[in-house]
Design an enzyme around this catalytic site. Sequence first.
Site, PDB file in Angstrom:
ATOM      1  N   TRP A  10       4.468  54.684  48.811  1.00  0.00           N
ATOM      2  CA  TRP A  10       4.793  55.338  47.531  1.00  0.00           C
ATOM      3  C   TRP A  10       5.161  54.331  46.444  1.00  0.00           C
ATOM      4  O   TRP A  10       5.315  54.708  45.285  1.00  0.00           O
ATOM      5  CB  TRP A  10       5.930  56.339  47.729  1.00  0.00           C
ATOM      6  CG  TRP A  10       5.483  57.639  48.353  1.00  0.00           C
ATOM      7  CD1 TRP A  10       4.233  57.932  48.847  1.00  0.00           C
ATOM      8  CD2 TRP A  10       6.264  58.829  48.549  1.00  0.00           C
ATOM      9  NE1 TRP A  10       4.204  59.210  49.334  1.00  0.00           N
ATOM     10  CE2 TRP A  10       5.434  59.783  49.157  1.00  0.00           C
ATOM     11  CE3 TRP A  10       7.594  59.165  48.270  1.00  0.00           C
ATOM     12  CZ2 TRP A  10       5.886  61.072  49.483  1.00  0.00           C
ATOM     13  CZ3 TRP A  10       8.045  60.444  48.610  1.00  0.00           C
ATOM     14  CH2 TRP A  10       7.198  61.389  49.202  1.00  0.00           C
ATOM     15  N   GLU A  97       2.141  42.941  46.055  1.00  0.00           N
ATOM     16  CA  GLU A  97       3.065  43.067  44.911  1.00  0.00           C
ATOM     17  C   GLU A  97       4.357  42.299  45.173  1.00  0.00           C
ATOM     18  O   GLU A  97       4.991  41.809  44.234  1.00  0.00           O
ATOM     19  CB  GLU A  97       3.308  44.556  44.607  1.00  0.00           C
ATOM     20  CG  GLU A  97       2.094  45.160  43.904  1.00  0.00           C
ATOM     21  CD  GLU A  97       1.855  46.634  44.184  1.00  0.00           C
ATOM     22  OE1 GLU A  97       2.787  47.334  44.617  1.00  0.00           O
ATOM     23  OE2 GLU A  97       0.704  47.081  43.971  1.00  0.00           O
ATOM     24  N   SER A 210      -7.213  51.165  46.892  1.00  0.00           N
ATOM     25  CA  SER A 210      -8.013  52.241  46.292  1.00  0.00           C
ATOM     26  C   SER A 210      -8.690  53.143  47.323  1.00  0.00           C
ATOM     27  O   SER A 210      -9.810  53.588  47.124  1.00  0.00           O
ATOM     28  CB  SER A 210      -9.051  51.667  45.322  1.00  0.00           C
ATOM     29  OG  SER A 210      -8.406  51.060  44.214  1.00  0.00           O
ATOM     30  N   GLY A 231      -1.900  53.820  48.631  1.00  0.00           N
ATOM     31  CA  GLY A 231      -0.897  53.838  47.576  1.00  0.00           C
ATOM     32  C   GLY A 231      -0.962  55.150  46.800  1.00  0.00           C
ATOM     33  O   GLY A 231      -0.466  56.190  47.250  1.00  0.00           O
ATOM     34  N   GLY A 232      -1.601  55.107  45.637  1.00  0.00           N
ATOM     35  CA  GLY A 232      -1.626  56.249  44.716  1.00  0.00           C
ATOM     36  C   GLY A 232      -1.980  57.583  45.369  1.00  0.00           C
ATOM     37  O   GLY A 232      -1.348  58.602  45.082  1.00  0.00           O
TER      38      GLY A 232
END
Length: 247
Positions: A10, A97, A210, A231-232
């Site tokens: 998240w 990140e 992605s 992720g997203g």
Amino acid sequence: MARPLIAGNWKMNGSADSLTEISRLSAAFEERAPPCRVAICPPATLLVQAVERASGTMVEIGAQDCRAEASGAFTGDISAQMIADAGARLVILGHSERRTLHGETDEVVRGKVQGALRAGLEPIVCVGESIDERRAGRAVDVVRGQIRGSLPPELAGAAFSVAYEPVWAIGSGMTPTTAQIAEIHQAIREDLRELFGPAGDGPPILYGGSVKPDNAAQVLATAGVGGALVGGASLKAADFLKIIEAL
Ligand code: PGA
């Protein structure tokens, strides 16, 4: 090989309201068990509540980072012991990140993996090349270097996974070709065998970057891919479920 794992990262998203998504996931799995292990890695502030929501369900909970030391004067940091104390069982380590925005080197990541193992957590160790490294034809070498630098010998026989996440594919909507994914996954598996012997065949190697409902089937069917780090598309249970069902 261990069971495939599809984990949702998240990142710095979500609030107490988002815990509903965990309830939606677990409700879906009551009707139909997932074809793999499923984990959600919420921000640290939500860990305890997420563990409560997921208790007794097919959803596992993980954290997104930890510090190597068990305790001490490290303002703002969270130790692996604290994550375990919160009831979480997994931890993402070495995400790009963290490597780029917080300057985490392979050595730092390696220390965190050791800390996670001491606390009984299952690490998901991330590796992946930048676009410049790929364009220079160095993707395989960079990833192999990260594997050798980030994975400590203590991982032999431990439960862990590796996530191959090309930096340029994260949050960009771009994904490598299946041939590119297969090439890196094969190189990682060879390294795991060299480092850990036959035990190196066990850990799932996830793909991340992605992954969406519309490309999940292709990505997950690629040779050597043992799951995904999402992720997203993990923020909404409906999207994440479509990815899980694509396995
Ligand atoms: P993304 O992120 O699915 O939003 O590209 C993946 C990750 O960073 O783990």
